[in-house]
Design a protein around this motif. Structure first.
Motif, PDB file in Angstrom:
ATOM      1  N   GLU A 434       0.836  -1.192   0.000  1.00  0.00           N
ATOM      2  CA  GLU A 434       0.000   0.000   0.000  1.00  0.00           C
ATOM      3  C   GLU A 434       0.873   1.245   0.000  1.00  0.00           C
ATOM      4  OE1 GLU A 434      -0.401  -2.455   2.148  1.00  0.00           O
ATOM      5  OE2 GLU A 434      -2.298  -3.344   1.472  1.00  0.00           O
ATOM      6  N   ALA A 435       0.355   2.277  -0.638  1.00  0.00           N
ATOM      7  CA  ALA A 435       1.074   3.547  -0.659  1.00  0.00           C
ATOM      8  C   ALA A 435       0.947   4.220   0.707  1.00  0.00           C
ATOM      9  CB  ALA A 435       0.507   4.454  -1.748  1.00  0.00           C
ATOM     10  N   PHE A 452       3.897   4.294  -3.007  1.00  0.00           N
ATOM     11  CA  PHE A 452       3.295   5.589  -3.316  1.00  0.00           C
ATOM     12  C   PHE A 452       3.714   6.050  -4.713  1.00  0.00           C
ATOM     13  CE2 PHE A 452       3.467  10.216  -3.416  1.00  0.00           C
ATOM     14  CZ  PHE A 452       2.212  10.575  -2.923  1.00  0.00           C
ATOM     15  N   THR A 453       4.959   5.840  -5.043  1.00  0.00           N
ATOM     16  CA  THR A 453       5.434   6.225  -6.379  1.00  0.00           C
ATOM     17  C   THR A 453       4.754   5.377  -7.448  1.00  0.00           C
ATOM     18  OG1 THR A 453       7.565   6.886  -5.444  1.00  0.00           O
ATOM     19  CG2 THR A 453       7.483   6.472  -7.824  1.00  0.00           C
ATOM     20  N   ARG A 454       4.583   4.081  -7.173  1.00  0.00           N
ATOM     21  CA  ARG A 454       3.933   3.219  -8.153  1.00  0.00           C
ATOM     22  C   ARG A 454       2.451   3.606  -8.332  1.00  0.00           C
ATOM     23  NH1 ARG A 454       6.924  -0.757  -5.293  1.00  0.00           N
ATOM     24  NH2 ARG A 454       5.037  -1.372  -4.140  1.00  0.00           N
ATOM     25  N   LEU A 455       1.787   4.047  -7.280  1.00  0.00           N
ATOM     26  CA  LEU A 455       0.367   4.395  -7.373  1.00  0.00           C
ATOM     27  C   LEU A 455       0.153   5.740  -8.043  1.00  0.00           C
ATOM     28  CD1 LEU A 455      -2.607   3.805  -6.610  1.00  0.00           C
ATOM     29  CD2 LEU A 455      -2.162   4.940  -4.420  1.00  0.00           C
ATOM     30  N   GLU A 508      -8.814   5.793  -5.140  1.00  0.00           N
ATOM     31  CA  GLU A 508      -7.995   5.234  -4.068  1.00  0.00           C
ATOM     32  C   GLU A 508      -8.774   5.205  -2.760  1.00  0.00           C
ATOM     33  OE1 GLU A 508      -4.628   7.579  -2.916  1.00  0.00           O
ATOM     34  OE2 GLU A 508      -5.570   9.470  -3.473  1.00  0.00           O
ATOM     35  N   GLN A 509      -8.586   4.120  -2.027  1.00  0.00           N
ATOM     36  CA  GLN A 509      -9.120   3.989  -0.665  1.00  0.00           C
ATOM     37  C   GLN A 509      -8.064   4.542   0.282  1.00  0.00           C
ATOM     38  OE1 GLN A 509     -12.165   2.446   0.472  1.00  0.00           O
ATOM     39  NE2 GLN A 509     -11.580   3.411   2.396  1.00  0.00           N
ATOM     40  N   VAL A 510      -8.427   5.578   1.034  1.00  0.00           N
ATOM     41  CA  VAL A 510      -7.457   6.293   1.862  1.00  0.00           C
ATOM     42  C   VAL A 510      -7.880   6.206   3.327  1.00  0.00           C
ATOM     43  CG1 VAL A 510      -6.273   8.491   2.279  1.00  0.00           C
ATOM     44  CG2 VAL A 510      -6.994   7.888  -0.040  1.00  0.00           C
ATOM     45  N   THR A 511      -6.906   5.905   4.153  1.00  0.00           N
ATOM     46  CA  THR A 511      -7.096   5.969   5.602  1.00  0.00           C
ATOM     47  C   THR A 511      -6.039   6.913   6.160  1.00  0.00           C
ATOM     48  OG1 THR A 511      -7.938   3.710   5.713  1.00  0.00           O
ATOM     49  CG2 THR A 511      -7.155   4.692   7.769  1.00  0.00           C
ATOM     50  N   ALA A 527      -1.047   8.595   5.978  1.00  0.00           N
ATOM     51  CA  ALA A 527      -2.087   8.239   5.012  1.00  0.00           C
ATOM     52  C   ALA A 527      -1.678   6.951   4.309  1.00  0.00           C
ATOM     53  CB  ALA A 527      -2.289   9.360   4.000  1.00  0.00           C
ATOM     54  N   ILE A 528      -2.578   5.966   4.332  1.00  0.00           N
ATOM     55  CA  ILE A 528      -2.349   4.681   3.660  1.00  0.00           C
ATOM     56  C   ILE A 528      -3.377   4.565   2.546  1.00  0.00           C
ATOM     57  CG2 ILE A 528      -2.258   2.188   3.940  1.00  0.00           C
ATOM     58  CD1 ILE A 528      -1.564   2.612   6.859  1.00  0.00           C
ATOM     59  N   SER A 529      -2.899   4.360   1.314  1.00  0.00           N
ATOM     60  CA  SER A 529      -3.774   4.367   0.141  1.00  0.00           C
ATOM     61  C   SER A 529      -3.601   3.082  -0.642  1.00  0.00           C
ATOM     62  CB  SER A 529      -3.460   5.568  -0.758  1.00  0.00           C
ATOM     63  OG  SER A 529      -3.470   6.776  -0.024  1.00  0.00           O
ATOM     64  N   SER A 530      -4.678   2.679  -1.295  1.00  0.00           N
ATOM     65  CA  SER A 530      -4.637   1.533  -2.200  1.00  0.00           C
ATOM     66  C   SER A 530      -5.571   1.812  -3.366  1.00  0.00           C
ATOM     67  CB  SER A 530      -5.020   0.240  -1.483  1.00  0.00           C
ATOM     68  OG  SER A 530      -6.307   0.355  -0.908  1.00  0.00           O
ATOM     69  N   ASP A 531      -5.246   1.240  -4.508  1.00  0.00           N
ATOM     70  CA  ASP A 531      -6.018   1.445  -5.731  1.00  0.00           C
ATOM     71  C   ASP A 531      -7.242   0.534  -5.704  1.00  0.00           C
ATOM     72  OD1 ASP A 531      -7.027   1.886  -8.212  1.00  0.00           O
ATOM     73  OD2 ASP A 531      -5.139   1.572  -9.292  1.00  0.00           O
TER      74      ASP A 531
END
Length: 985
Positions: A434-435, A452-455, A508-511, A527-531
């Motif tokens: 996860e980013a 994060f860079t990949r997302l 993106e799902q962000v927490t 912040a943790i993000s996923s596509d």
């Protein structure tokens, strides 16, 4: 205690009361055998302590026994029965009251805390004894047994007697327990306490039973104070119970010897001897209690300190370098270990021994101010614990060589484990899929990981120091709304539609979570993000299936509820109307059976398309299922739904082309309006369904409006308001007047103007029968102004006839807060010399005054400047707060009749009446009681301190002419002041 007391039978309680009465009477006769002032006051009144201890330990069920014993003592001491009853009541009530206060204060009967001792001395010894003495001295003065000029001395001696009795008798009865104190005295402590007690009693006999020639040198020697030392010793070794019991024995010996003319306190006059004896006994008791309390506090403090050190998971160490002797108390061990430095090294982890040696050398040889080292120490079963050792050198010999070091130890294993977890977290941060983005408190990016860079497509070095808002177009950014919520709640979770560095869109799902500092403020954000782009698309497809009808594409029943909630909130905010229209097709089933289900489905689609044509603006359409639909129409006015429904009916009547034929349909529609017909969405749909069925029953192809109970009540309310307005215009309202009198003289001091409504059939309606229907309406103010004008006119007429009394008028909350209220009063009173205003009193409800305290207070001040008086009506039924009463500048408190009527039989109502009278007296307010229904009510009120009243027992409300006739015929009848009954235990 409560459970055991409640389980006692009536017989057991009676036996206890008789035993207590006998004990009280016996002690009383013994104490009065040597009176101090007259024949009824003793300087040592032991029954006071017996009474207080009995009530504290066994509760108010022993009040009858106390009263009986006190009555017997006073009656047999040549006092009349009424005087004996009065003194017995005081000797019972005030100890009961004191015991209740001590229970409320949470006092322990063992008196082992400072607050318990202070509460006991203040309430039991000082306050209760003072009140009992005041009652007793007062009755002796009334009985002629105590001259007025000696009354103060009599009160003082009575108080001294009760106080010393409470000290020397109540304390041992409260604190001594055979089951608790004797088992605690084991072994040498029991022998030690016995020896001390024997020495104390022997010394007491020597001091107080010696002849005068021997007593004089003993009294002048330190032996007189040796009992204090022995009692203190007993208190330290055995506790307050045995010590107070020993003090009681010494006091008894001293009292007997002094009264027999022996001992050190028999050298002066009898009064001087008794006063010296009183001082000695009081000092004995107080010193014993104080020493015990201080000892308990020291013991408790030591225990708390030991618990704090133990709870902090810390240890200590001390190293004698000359003898190589190390005293070590580890955090997980209670006992100290003594070992050499070499033995300590055997317990230290091999990897940490060099670090320990280096830390010692830097402190001892290199001059580092403080020794500090972290190392692992072996526990039993070869468990390793991280230890932090800190200390310093505190002693050197003559050659300045170090000789002694000391310091503390702490188990830092949890901290080391946390550090290991931090290292693991750093590894997770770098390798997570996860980013992850870390910002400071101002949302400037501090770090990102490879994911994060990949997302996002942004390299780490490019985003450091930037704000997340700058990574995508501002128009599409949701961070503007995200950050304020995050600052407020410390947490945010959701989905954001975003763009990558190359412009491609993704979801993106962000927490986002706040990292708090030691001060409790946010220092960083993570912040943790996923596509979730694919997941979002699938979810949207499923949500559409769950919320929309698959045949017509209209919202289904589930979606309808959301649409209704949104529409109801919208019309509520915009002050509009929402029509919920339940539509059911007439004749659809025969068509479906004739042409088939496929044709029926096509027909439903065509019906949906036609209904959509009637939607405007925020209107909505939903299909419940089958041939049932719901129309939500937002309206500017209440009646705006009718033209829209008529258009729908007309539209559905046009034929539908179906299978080269034309199908004819109609609809039945039920209509409800929000918010007029209810607030609940499900309830509104049910009501619309019921109205639709009534439309079908009425012939179909029509609509029907729901007619509920609320509509009927509103109609009745409007009808009542019209009747009141018409009656006001026709002059069918009149005032009746109820007199108020001075209870002790029976003279009329005023009257209250009460509104009546004359009905065509001659009946008179009272305000509760019609005022609620016009409350908070302009009609409320109009009627109130009419009452004021009528009352002022009548008061003028009576003043011209020579009457001189006050007239009170009730003012409604709506009228009182009307901006024109005070100007209207000024116009009414214009031209008067002040005589009308001085005799006019305005009654306002207590609840109305407190609902808007500042505004009402300002209005009252303006009324005062006009010369008017203000009364708080129905006092006691509202808040009755001391703060509000202090702030409200009212002149009179009117006790609500609901308390007065039942006070003869209801102690609680009587207590409330008495409390209100006390409040009025404390705040210097007049008090008037409503509900004087009988002579007994008047007598009771007079006894409680209320001097004014009104009620049916004096006179019923009557018209002005009848009131004048009543005044001419009225003969004052004073009420008699009867003794107020005492509250029950």
């Amino acid at each position: 205690m409560t459970a055991s007391c409640s389980s006692l039978t009536t017989g057991q309680a009676a036996v206890q009361n008789l035993l207590l009465a006998g004990g009280y009477a016996g002690l009383g006769f013994l104490c009065l055998s040597h009176p101090f002032a007259g024949t009824h006051i003793s300087l040592i009144w032991a029954p006071a302590g017996l009474a207080f201890a009995a009530l504290l330990r066994w509760g108010p069920r022993l009040c009858p026994g106390l009263w009986l014993g006190a009555f017997a003592v006073n009656f047999l001491a040549d006092l009349s029965a009424p005087m004996a009853v009065g003194i017995a009541c005081g000797n019972t009530f005030f100890p009961w009251l004191g015991s209740r206060l001590l229970h409320r204060c949470g006092m322990h009967c063992r008196l082992d805390r400072r607050q318990d001792l202070l509460a006991f001395l203040a309430i039991a010894v000082v306050a209760t004894s003072s009140l009992t003495a005041l009652n007793g001295a007062g009755h002796l003065w009334l009985a002629g047994k105590l001259p007025a000029e000696r009354w103060l001395n009599g009160w003082l001696y009575w108080w001294l007697g009760d106080a010393i009795g409470t000290l020397i008798v109540a304390v041992p009865l409260l604190t001594f327990s055979w089951r608790r104190d004797l088992p605690a005295l084991k072994g040498w402590r029991l022998l030690e306490t016995g020896v001390l007690l024997s020495l104390l009693l022997a010394l007491a006999f020597l001091l107080f039973f010696s002849e005068r020639r021997i007593a004089l040198p003993l009294t002048a020697s330190p032996l007189l104070f040796l009992p204090f030392l022995l009692l203190s010793w007993i208190a330290i070794r055995a506790g307050l119970g045995p010590a107070s019991l020993a003090a009681l024995l010494v006091s008894v010996i001293a009292a007997i010897g002094t009264l027999d003319g022996l001992g050190g306190f028999s050298l002066g006059s009898p009064h001087q001897n008794l006063l010296m004896l009183w001082s000695y006994m009081a000092t004995l008791s107080v010193i014993t209690m104080v020493i015990t309390v201080l000892l308990n506090e020291l013991t408790t403090s030591r225990q708390h300190l030991e618990l704090a050190v133990s709870g902090a998971d810390q240890g200590t160490w001390e190293w004698d370098l000359l003898q190589d002797r190390l005293q070590l108390r580890l955090p997980w061990q209670e006992r100290r270990r003594i070992l050499s430095l070499g033995q300590l090294y055997q317990l230290v982890h091999p990897d940490d021994r060099r670090r320990l040696t280096s830390a010692l050398e830097q402190h001892l040889d290199a001059g580092q101010p403080t020794f500090y080292c972290e190392f692992r120490l072996r526990r039993p079963l070869r468990q390793w614990r991280w230890i932090m050792a800190k200390g310093s050198l505190f002693n050197r010999d003559n050659r300045q060589q170090p000789t002694r070091m000391a310091g503390m130890l702490a188990d830092i294993t949890p901290r080391k484990q946390d550090e290991e977890r931090l290292r693991l977290s750093a590894s997770v941060f770098a390798h997570a899929r996860e980013a992850i983005m870390i910002t400071d408190a101002d949302f400037r990016i501090l770090d990102t990981n490879d994911a994060f860079t990949r997302l996002t497509g942004y390299p780490r070095q490019e985003v450091l120091g930037r704000h997340p808002d700058s990574l995508q177009p501002a128009a599409e950014s949701l961070y503007t709304a995200l950050w304020p919520q995050l600052k407020r709640n410390g947490y945010w979770r959701g989905e954001i539609d975003n763009r990558r560095r190359d412009g491609s869109r993704y979801t993106e799902q962000v927490t986002v979570s706040a990292v708090l500092s030691a001060a409790g403020t946010a220092s960083h954000y993570v912040a943790i993000s996923s596509d979730v782009t694919q997941l979002r698309e699938q979810q949207q497809a499923l949500e559409h299936l769950a919320h929309y009808d698959s045949l017509t594409g209209l919202p289904n029943r589930t979606r309808l509820r959301l649409l209704m909630d949104q529409a109801m909130a919208d019309v509520r905010r915009r002050h509009r109307w929402l029509a919920i229209c339940y539509l059911d097709l007439d004749g659809f089933k025969p068509i479906n059976d004739r042409f088939g289900h496929a044709a029926g489905d096509r027909l439903l689609v065509m019906v949906a398309e036609r209904l959509k044509q009637q939607l405007f603006g925020r209107d909505s359409l939903a299909r419940l299922g089958g041939d049932e639909f719901i129309l939500l129409l937002e309206l500017d006015e209440c009646r705006g739904w009718q033209p829209a429904i008529e258009r729908v009916l007309q539209l559905l009547c046009d034929p539908f082309p179906l299978a080269e034929q034309r199908a004819q349909l109609s609809a039945s529609i039920g209509v409800v309006l929000y918010p007029e017909d209810g607030e609940d969405a499900d309830g509104l749909i049910r009501q619309a369904d019921q109205a639709m069925y009534r439309a079908k029953q009425a012939g179909r192809n029509r609509y029907c409006r729901f007619d509920g109970e609320l509509e009927r009540q509103d109609r009745l309310r409007r009808q009542r308001q019209q009747e009141v307005a018409q009656s006001l215009a026709e002059g069918r309202f009149l005032l009746h007047y109820q007199p108020k009198i001075e209870l002790h003289s029976g003279h009329v001091i005023g009257a209250e103007a009460l509104l009546r409504w004359q009905q065509p059939d001659g009946r008179l309606l009272t305000p509760p029968q019609f005022l609620p229907q016009i409350e908070n309406t302009p009609l409320d103010i109009q009627l109130g102004n009419w009452v004021l004008a009528e009352a002022v006119g009548q008061l003028r007429r009576w003043q011209r006839q020579g009457a001189d009394f006050r007239l009170s008028v009730n003012i409604s909350p709506c009228q009182l807060q009307d901006p024109d209220f005070v100007p209207y009063l000024e116009r009414l009173l214009e031209g008067d010399s002040g005589t009308v205003a001085a005799r006019l009193e305005l009654e306002i409800l207590e609840t109305a005054a407190i609902s808007n305290l500042e505004q009402i207070t300002a209005i009252i001040h303006r009324c005062h400047r006009l010369g008017l008086r203000i009364a708080l009506d129905d006092f006691g039924t509202g808040y009755s707060s001391l703060t509000y009463l202090k702030q409200l500048p009212a002149d009179v408190l009117k006790i609500d009749k609901s308390f007065v009527i039942d006070m003869l039989d209801n102690p609680e109502d009587r207590a409330i009446v008495q409390a209100i009278i006390g409040l009025a007296r404390a705040f210097e307010r007049e008090v008037v009681a409503e509900g004087v229904e009988s002579v007994a009510h008047g007598d009771m009120l007079l006894a409680l301190g209320c001097a004014r009243g009104q009620g049916f027992g004096i006179a019923r409300p009557m018209a002005a002419g009848a009131f004048e006739h009543w005044l001419q015929q009225y003969r004052p009848r004073p009420y008699r002041r009867q003794p107020a009954p005492s509250p029950g235990p």
